[in-house]
Motif scaffolding. Structure first.
Motif, mmCIF file in Angstrom:
data_model
loop_
_atom_site.group_PDB
_atom_site.id
_atom_site.type_symbol
_atom_site.label_atom_id
_atom_site.label_comp_id
_atom_site.label_asym_id
_atom_site.label_seq_id
_atom_site.Cartn_x
_atom_site.Cartn_y
_atom_site.Cartn_z
ATOM 1 N N UNK A 284 0.819 -1.220 0.000
ATOM 2 C CA UNK A 284 0.000 0.000 0.000
ATOM 3 C C UNK A 284 0.848 1.263 0.000
ATOM 4 N N UNK A 285 2.084 1.154 0.488
ATOM 5 C CA UNK A 285 2.968 2.325 0.485
ATOM 6 C C UNK A 285 3.380 2.726 -0.926
ATOM 7 N N UNK A 286 3.173 1.828 -1.890
ATOM 8 C CA UNK A 286 3.471 2.142 -3.279
ATOM 9 C C UNK A 286 4.833 1.646 -3.711
ATOM 10 N N UNK A 287 5.043 1.479 -5.015
ATOM 11 C CA UNK A 287 6.297 0.896 -5.511
ATOM 12 C C UNK A 287 7.527 1.733 -5.190
ATOM 13 N N UNK A 288 7.369 3.048 -5.098
ATOM 14 C CA UNK A 288 8.535 3.893 -4.822
ATOM 15 C C UNK A 288 9.098 3.653 -3.427
ATOM 16 N N UNK A 289 8.292 3.072 -2.541
ATOM 17 C CA UNK A 289 8.733 2.863 -1.164
ATOM 18 C C UNK A 289 9.615 1.635 -1.003
ATOM 19 N N UNK B 142 6.434 -0.988 -12.702
ATOM 20 C CA UNK B 142 7.063 -2.294 -12.889
ATOM 21 C C UNK B 142 7.988 -2.358 -14.101
ATOM 22 N N UNK B 143 7.583 -1.873 -15.282
ATOM 23 C CA UNK B 143 8.490 -1.979 -16.438
ATOM 24 C C UNK B 143 9.798 -1.219 -16.259
ATOM 25 N N UNK B 144 9.808 -0.199 -15.404
ATOM 26 C CA UNK B 144 11.031 0.573 -15.205
ATOM 27 C C UNK B 144 12.098 -0.213 -14.449
#
Length: 549
Positions: free
Chosen positions: A391-396, A524-526
């Protein structure tokens, strides 16, 4: 290039040492890649009969005379073909001459020196393998005298050392290094997963014949019970984002004493969308086309890569007659230790990145309810930690947690055991699961009443730990080989706390799912590019290739 003329599809040099699984020709799986080519059967022995099975019915197809028989279209229409009689050897081949590409074998390992060395030696003995890449993530192999001697004498062996970046980091590094030989197929293999040279050669032949790019997997067998089939062809259910068999088998199958007549449940009813990386063969150029795995540390990297390949037009197949033998896993190890947090976090991340609907949230909550009622409160705690991180998001976390993925889970496990374990040995009152209706009633009563001293203490072997076997216990003792491993208490107050936390987190997931899905689909693709992984390797500490380049 390794050349086979004519191309052998299957070869059994000594039938007395091969199981029926290894000897049987899976005509239903081979048919799409054989096309209109003629299949020739050559066999040595006496009184040999060709036998077929389709839809669970056996048919005798006649004798193999003079050691040779060209199979007719009607015979190849069977699901399975095999030989009966006094058989010494057998080869199923095409008249076609075909060059097979070489194979680069990739073996990630973490402080299992004996397994890694034995695996490298096995691959170096295989004719089709031209390079073996050992990715050491424990920092112990470069100084191992046995491996140093092997490196000095084997030009096909390379050792790469890097920090522990999990299975995804090991395989990503192997795939990146294997790119030096773009014409080679790439085999991913665990360090303790044993595949024969004949199985690998069959997979390579199938892949080379396939009209579309095809990622090949191998059936998984138990190394402790070699004829126990643990997993065959699998797919990801995109509604719930659980993996499941493509056939009708409901669990492991013991093939001892069976024949292909009994194997109908393995016939796929839906296409495979991924293969397990205990033994997966990628066609040449796969990484250049699809990129590298997601940096998930472990769990779901193989499934995500398979879904990515499927979307790109790749096929997936698991080839009967081949085999990987691997130590079996059990639910206690998988779900009640640190990997459970990553397993669930990664499942949600892959689901969101794949554009899944809210069915995965419903499935997640249903399983959390089972965890609570069954007293699997450590699993529930680990899953909630995974949900929080998702839930914190992919950047976390994505691409940034490789050096802490394991330690954070271990801290949760240690804190939970400190709070819930019995400080001294506990005597069980029950040594077998309670009837499910009684167990469910007891669990619901405990959930809704104040804490009290345990009345029902259940002893369960670790390999039999499931929600149905522990439900209805106030305390659980888990054993291995009859020896207690751990004993913990199931308190009603802890059940209520876990259930309340799960309700809140899943409501939040449902409300924010659309936004989270967009964020993960962009992110995700990055993280699957060569550039992203090169930066990740550099940040962790650059690996040093050891051996010949």
């Amino acid at each position: 290039m390794a050349t086979l003329k004519p191309l052998a599809l299957q070869h059994i040099a000594d039938a007395s040492r091969a199981t029926l699984w290894e000897q049987t020709f899976s005509a239903a799986v081979w048919r799409p890649v054989i096309g209109e080519r003629a299949v020739v059967l050559e066999a040595e022995g006496e009184d040999i009969t060709l036998v077929g099975a389709r839809a669970g019915r056996r048919r005798e197809l006649g004798a193999v005379r003079n050691g040779r028989r060209t199979l007719q279209r009607a015979e190849l229409a069977e699901d399975w073909l095999w030989l009966e009689g006094r058989i010494r050897s057998a080869t199923w081949r095409l008249e076609t001459a075909l060059d097979l590409p070489p194979v680069t074998a990739v073996i990630p390992t973490y402080r299992r020196e004996d397994d890694a060395l034995a695996q490298a030696e096995r691959f170096l003995e295989m004719e089709v393998v031209t390079e073996v890449l050992v990715v050491d993530q424990g920092g112990t192999l470069a100084q191992d005298p046995r491996l140093r001697r092997l490196l000095a004498h084997e030009e096909r062996l390379r050792l790469v050392t890097q920090p522990n970046l999990g299975g995804s980091g090991g395989y990503a590094r192997g795939m990146l290094e294997a790119g030096r030989n773009p014409g080679a197929a790439v085999l991913f293999s665990d360090d303790d997963a044993v595949i024969s040279g004949e199985s690998l050669r069959r997979m390579l032949a199938f892949q080379t014949l396939a009209p579309r790019p095809t990622i090949l997997g191998a059936p998984l067998f138990s190394s402790k019970k070699p004829q126990r089939l643990l997993a065959h062809s699998e797919t990801v259910d995109t509604r719930t984002f659980n993996w499941r068999p493509t056939g009708l088998e409901s669990g492991p199958m013991n093939l001892r004493g069976t024949t292909p007549v009994d194997w109908g449940a393995l016939a796929p009813s839906t296409p495979a969308t991924y293969t397990g990386w205990w033994g997966t063969l990628f066609p040449p150029g796969t990484a250049a086309d699809l990129g590298l795995p997601l940096p998930l540390f472990l769990k779901w990297d193989d499934a995500e890569y398979g879904l990515r390949a499927t979307a790109r037009g790749y096929d997936h197949a698991v080839l009967p007659g081949t085999a990987v033998h691997h130590p079996p896993w059990n639910a206690h190890i998988t779900q009640m230790s640190w990997p459970a947090r990553l397993l669930h976090r990664n499942r949600l991340a892959v689901a969101a990145g794949s554009g899944a609907g809210r069915g995965v949230i419903v499935s997640s909550f249903a399983h959390q309810c089972k965890h609570v009622l069954a007293g699997h409160l450590l699993t529930a705690e680990l899953w909630e930690a995974g949900i929080d991180e998702f839930r914190a998001g992919p950047d976390a976390w994505l691409g940034d947690d490789q050096n802490r993925a394991r330690s954070e889970g271990e801290r949760i496990v240690e804190a939970w055991h400190h709070e819930c374990d019995f400080p001294s040995p506990v005597a069980p009152t029950h040594t077998s699961p309670r009837p499910l209706p009684i167990a469910l009633g007891h669990a619901l009563l405990r959930l809704s009443t104040p804490d009290r001293a345990p009345r029902v203490t259940l002893r369960v072997p670790s390999k039999k730990v499931r929600w149905t076997t522990t439900m209805g216990a106030d305390a659980v003792q888990i054993t291995r080989g009859g020896t207690p491993l751990e004993a913990y208490r199931v308190r009603g107050s802890h059940m209520r706390r876990a259930l309340a936390r799960s309700i809140a987190s899943h409501l939040d997931l449902a409300l924010r799912w659309g936004a989270l899905r967009r964020r993960y689909r962009r992110a995700l693709p990055q993280h699957t590019t060569v550039e992203a992984w090169t930066a990740l390797f550099a940040d962790a500490a650059p690996g040093t290739p050891t051996g010949r380049d």
